[in-house]
Design an enzyme around this catalytic site. Structure first.
Site, PDB file in Angstrom:
ATOM      1  N   HIS A 387       0.781  -1.204  -0.107  1.00 47.10           N
ATOM      2  CA  HIS A 387       0.077  -0.190   0.127  1.00 47.10           C
ATOM      3  C   HIS A 387       1.009   1.291  -0.036  1.00 47.10           C
ATOM      4  CE1 HIS A 387       0.110   1.241   4.403  1.00 47.10           C
ATOM      5  NE2 HIS A 387       0.584   0.066   4.560  1.00 47.10           N
ATOM      6  N   ASP A 397       6.401   2.322   7.251  1.00 49.21           N
ATOM      7  CA  ASP A 397       5.375   1.832   6.784  1.00 49.21           C
ATOM      8  C   ASP A 397       4.506   2.963   6.097  1.00 49.21           C
ATOM      9  OD1 ASP A 397       2.952   0.759   6.550  1.00 49.21           O
ATOM     10  OD2 ASP A 397       2.643   0.521   8.951  1.00 49.21           O
ATOM     11  N   GLU A 435      -5.004   1.446   2.783  1.00 47.47           N
ATOM     12  CA  GLU A 435      -4.747   0.136   4.015  1.00 47.47           C
ATOM     13  C   GLU A 435      -4.629   0.342   5.339  1.00 47.47           C
ATOM     14  OE1 GLU A 435      -1.848  -2.634   5.951  1.00 47.47           O
ATOM     15  OE2 GLU A 435      -2.146  -0.753   5.941  1.00 47.47           O
ATOM     16  N   GLU A 436      -4.226   1.558   5.710  1.00 49.40           N
ATOM     17  CA  GLU A 436      -4.246   1.725   7.111  1.00 49.40           C
ATOM     18  C   GLU A 436      -5.466   1.731   7.652  1.00 49.40           C
ATOM     19  OE1 GLU A 436      -1.818   1.663   8.773  1.00 49.40           O
ATOM     20  OE2 GLU A 436       0.235   2.179   7.629  1.00 49.40           O
ATOM     21  N   ASP A 464       4.993  -4.767   2.682  1.00 54.37           N
ATOM     22  CA  ASP A 464       4.566  -3.777   3.291  1.00 54.37           C
ATOM     23  C   ASP A 464       5.515  -2.854   3.939  1.00 54.37           C
ATOM     24  OD1 ASP A 464       3.513  -1.873   4.977  1.00 54.37           O
ATOM     25  OD2 ASP A 464       1.518  -2.924   5.250  1.00 54.37           O
ATOM     26  N   HIS A 562       4.255   3.997  12.841  1.00 51.92           N
ATOM     27  CA  HIS A 562       3.107   4.895  12.866  1.00 51.92           C
ATOM     28  C   HIS A 562       3.172   6.295  13.671  1.00 51.92           C
ATOM     29  CE1 HIS A 562      -0.117   1.809  11.531  1.00 51.92           C
ATOM     30  NE2 HIS A 562       0.946   1.850  10.816  1.00 51.92           N
TER      31      HIS A 562
END
Ligand SMILES: *[C@@H]1O[C@H](CO)[C@@H](O)[C@H](O)[C@H]1NC(C)=O
Ligand SMILES: *[C@@H]1O[C@H](CO)[C@@H](O)[C@H](O)[C@H]1NC(C)=O
Ligand SMILES: *[C@@H]1O[C@H](CO)[C@@H](O)[C@H](O)[C@H]1NC(C)=O
Ligand SMILES: *[C@@H]1O[C@H](CO)[C@@H](O)[C@H](O)[C@H]1NC(C)=O
Ligand SMILES: *[C@@H]1O[C@H](CO)[C@@H](O)[C@H](O)[C@H]1NC(C)=O
Ligand SMILES: *[C@@H]1O[C@H](CO)[C@@H](O)[C@H](O)[C@H]1NC(C)=O
Ligand SMILES: *[C@@H]1O[C@H](CO)[C@@H](O)[C@H](O)[C@H]1NC(C)=O
Length: 770
Positions: A387, A397, A435-436, A464, A562
């Site tokens: 993604h 990420d 995606e998140e 990913d 994140h």
């Protein structure tokens, strides 16, 4: 369909180069070849046939593999990484649309074919960027004694000065303010809630304070709400994310450990895909069957306000808490040696308030897709994906993966341009959006194209996030295990230290870091949820590989996960410091997997291994689970009979697949004698491609979630990150334990029989006649 024309045309192009023996040739193409030989003249044809005699298929594959590997370049990865992570790019925003087009551009410039975007209209969630979320502590007389900022500070201005980058929030959180007593519930697992109750603390009407880790954050909130919490707070414990302590010298930007005002963002949605269009694609012109209220009632979306806080803010709460000290395994490292208390509430009758600003919005998202059409079998797809949407800059990420995938695409096109290579089967590149928020882009795509994917997709290969630099880590289904291990032996180790110790390939370090003592192979799990391979395996029954690089640690992710500090500095100067050698190796492995699936005459799938693992691992696990049932002897007998039948069918599968191996051997041999007759090859490959689909139950394995359809491997109902084996049987057992009726007992037997039916489907698939 465009791919037919392109495939045939490209095949003739590649026929002009010498080492064409590598791939087998379809009837159309052999006709073309005859014409071509006539046109090009004897000279070329002699070269071809000389080659054919001298060079084995394996030699040619090795040559292609080497060229492709060599073409993957760290500088390009760095360039792509910087391009894709310039601004914070949350799904549904203009900034993320820009990233979609930057990817499409990169792919088109490299020469990928048919590059375009595929849009969906889906329900996303945003905070109020002008009005940060906060935790407020007031004394009894109403005086504010603490208020969190709700925004992480910029540490490296060159890379982190984007608007609103520091905003701390969780997608789909309930909107509103709540004042109540706080209760500490450790990781927020089912066991934690049970133990809390045993310790005499009631969570009902309270705010749950929980640590990240040991499961998906959305499931923690889901459970807190079920147990009556009216609000929730999540924090990262230094015992996970700052293991050398909170001092500045020991955390980012000096090290990869989490600095003191950072938070992990993320989604709270329970389940995958657009919350309002379950099981069907969220196309503009199609109806959405669920309302927002229903999504909340069905507990797909939480109702309660929730926010993430830093460990520095967690200290302000924990140090004030009342009640008994927590059990030792609930104790963490906030504040160094602070003793955590269970609550409820604060000493001095201080009051806690959480303010959460959250809004749902329907937005357009866009997947990007691009092709390298196969020369021989253009309608067989080897799908690679990752993604591109991120919570902030996303340089780990997901854009470590996005950058590498762009370089794999470019290197493949360079190899095609500079040599006579072109993959025999089509390689499809996918960049997923949203995606998140809950695998939305990939789930909507699989829902839209499930029929085509079941017919054309050989495999989906996901990468990913590069989480660390210690070792390759691969998850896949049993039939592909052999292949992923072999491919890891072809890629050189990115670590000078490892090579100095004689571990020269990805495989050597993998075996060292993640060994499976029982099998003598590296540890390979079946993929759970948490990233975009999930709908391919669980909904469509397409075999998947999900891989990454990660550290020894048992902790779920990596410390900066994140946070707003995932910017290129972290990749280049903290995690992968030898000129992105790990990123490069990841690209080489991805390319090697794709090339092998694209070019191997017989698909590298091993049904015997599936039968073997079922017999040695899955069935004994099931037997133990069934043995734990508290039932009468007659009922136990009835269950046992069905289990014995399943076992027998699995043994049949083992023998049948042994026989099928002979067919494969024979087919391969006859192909090497006569590569111009692909009939038998296609017969074998069609069967191999059907195997995984036998395990798809169109009715769903769980009445709770009809999109979990794989009877062996489905995402766990209680933890979306992990996988539950034979979930249909597991759910039936749970239901029976809750209310032991004869009907529910029969359902256990029925579910065992459904697994058996799927195994029988594989046996029948391998048979020559029915
Ligand atoms: C806890 O840490 C503080 C400061 O780091 C220190 O002064 C204190 O002695 C420690 N207490 C214990 C019981 O270790
Ligand atoms: C969120 O709640 C606040 C009151 O707490 C209200 O003013 C605001 O309109 C709500 N926002 C949304 C999007 O519902
Ligand atoms: C390959 O060739 C095409 C067509 O000439 C070109 O557009 C593309 O940029 C080339 N790709 C690479 C990576 O060299
Ligand atoms: C990750 O592994 C490396 C060894 O490859 C080690 O130096 C480092 O401390 C580990 N980091 C974390 C965060 O576990
Ligand atoms: C590997 O990662 C660790 C942090 O986890 C870092 O200290 C080390 O320098 C890294 N090594 C390389 C070669 O990038
Ligand atoms: C297939 O799997 C079986 C069982 O694990 C193993 O013995 C066999 O060597 C494998 N075959 C290939 C070609 O990898
Ligand atoms: C097993 O079930 C019986 C009733 O059928 C019950 O009396 C007994 O307590 C149960 N045993 C356990 C260990 O749950």
């Amino acid at each position: 369909m465009p791919y037919v024309g392109v495939g045939a045309q490209k095949a003739s192009t590649s026929l002009t180069g010498p080492p064409m023996v590598k791939a087998y040739i379809s009837i159309t193409v052999s006709l073309l070849f005859v014409l071509l030989v006539a046109a090009v003249g004897l000279h070329h044809s002699e070269r071809r046939f000389n080659h054919f005699k001298r060079v084995t298929i394996e030699d040619v594959h090795l040559e292609d593999s080497k060229t492709l590997t060599k073409n993957i370049n760290s500088e390009n990865i760095k360039e792509y990484l910087r391009t894709f992570t310039k601004d914070p790019h949350i799904a549904g925003t203009d900034a993320n649309k820009k990233v979609a087009y930057a990817i499409a551009n990169a792919w088109s410039n490299a020469g990928l074919e048919d590059v375009h975007t595929i849009p969906y209209e889906v329900l996303l969630s945003y905070p109020d960027f002008e009005n940060p979320n906060s935790v407020v502590i007031r004394s009894r007389d109403g005086r504010e004694v603490f208020k969190s900022k709700g925004v992480s500070p910029v540490i490296l201005p060159d890379e982190q000065s984007g608007k609103h980058a520091g905003h701390q929030w969780l997608a789909y959180a309930g909107n509103g303010s709540v004042s109540s007593d706080v209760v500490y519930v450790n990781r927020g697992t089912e066991t934690d809630f049970k133990n809390l109750k045993l310790m005499g603390v009631d969570i009902n009407g309270k705010i749950a304070l929980m640590r990240y880790g040991h499961g998906f954050r959305g499931d923690k909130i889901h459970k807190a709400q079920l147990h009556g919490a009216v609000g929730a707070i999540l924090f990262s414990d230094p015992s996970d994310v700052a293991q050398d302590g909170e001092k500045q010298a020991n955390v980012y930007p000096k090290t990869v450990w989490m600095p003191n005002e950072a938070v992990q963002r993320g989604s709270l949605m329970h389940g995958d895909g657009d919350p309002l269009s379950p099981y069907y694609p969220a196309k503009k012109e199609l109806y959405k069957s669920r309302t927002i209220d229903e999504a909340k009632e069905d507990r797909v979306l939480p109702k309660i306000p929730v926010l993430p806080i830093s460990y520095t803010t967690a200290y302000q709460i924990l140090k004030r808490m009342n009640g008994r000290p927590v059990p030792s395994d609930w104790q963490g490292l906030v504040g160094g040696n602070l003793t955590y208390k269970l609550g409820p509430g604060f000493v001095n009758n201080d009051r806690l308030t959480i303010n959460v600003h959250s809004e749902l919005q329907t937005k357009r998202i866009r997947n990007v897709i691009g092709y390298i059409h196969g020369a021989e079998e253009p309608d067989k797809y080897i799908m690679l994906g990752n993604h591109f949407d991120a919570w902030v800059y996303g340089s780990i990420d997901p854009n470590s993966g996005t950058a590498v995938l762009a370089e794999v695409a470019r290197a493949m096109m360079q190899t095609i341009n500079e040599t006579s290579w072109r993959p025999a089967r089509t390689i499809v590149f996918n960049a997923w959006d949203a995606e998140e928020f809950g695998l939305i882009g990939s789930t909507e795509f699989v829902e839209e194209y499930v029929d085509i994917l079941q017919k054309r997709a050989v495999v989906y290969i996901n990468m990913d996030t590069i989480q660390g630099n210690a070792s390759l880590n691969v998850e896949t289904v049993p039939s592909i295990e052999y292949m992923v291990i072999e491919a890891s032996k072809q890629v050189e180790s990115p670590s000078k230290r490892e090579k100095a110790r004689g571990r020269n390939t990805l495989y050597d370090t993998w075996m060292k870091v993640f060994p499976d003592k029982k099998t003598g192979k590296p540890k390979i799990r079946v993929p759970g949820g948490g990233t975009d391979h999930a709908p391919f395996l669980n909904f469509a029954g397409v075999p998947v590989i999900n891989f990454n690089f990660k550290n020894y640690s048992t902790f779920d992710t990596y410390p900066l996960y994140h946070t707003m500090y995932e910017t290129p500095f972290t990749n280049i100067h903290l995690m992968d410091t030898d000129n992105l050698a790990v990123h490069r190796a990841i690209g080489q492995y991805w390319a090697e997997l794709a090339r092998t699936f694209a070019d191997e005459v017989i698909l590298p799938m091993n049904v015997t291994n599936l039968a073997q693992i079922m017999m040695s691992s899955y069935l004994p696990q099931l037997q133990a689970q069934l043995g734990g049932l508290n039932i009468s002897r007659t009922d136990a007998e009835a269950i046992r009979n069905q289990f014995v039948n399943l076992k027998k069918t699995t043994t049949d599968l083992f023998h049948m697949s042994k026989k099928f191996e002979e067919t494969i051997h024979f087919t391969r041999h006859s192909f090497s004698q006569n590569p111009y007759d692909p009939k038998h090859i296609n017969g074998v490959n069609d069967r191999l491609m059907s195997i995984e689909k036998c395990f798809i139950n169109p009715r769903g394995v769980s009445k709770h979630n009809p999109s979990a359809r794989h009877v062996l491997f489905s995402v766990s109902d209680s933890d979306s990150y992990s996988n539950s084996l034979m979930a249909g049987i597991g759910n039936a057992i749970n239901d029976y334990n809750e209310s032991p009726t004869n009907k529910l007992l029969r359902e256990i037997i029925n579910q065992i029989s459904i697994v058996q039916y799927s195994v029988l489907c594989v046996v029948n698939t391998l048979r020559d006649v029915i």
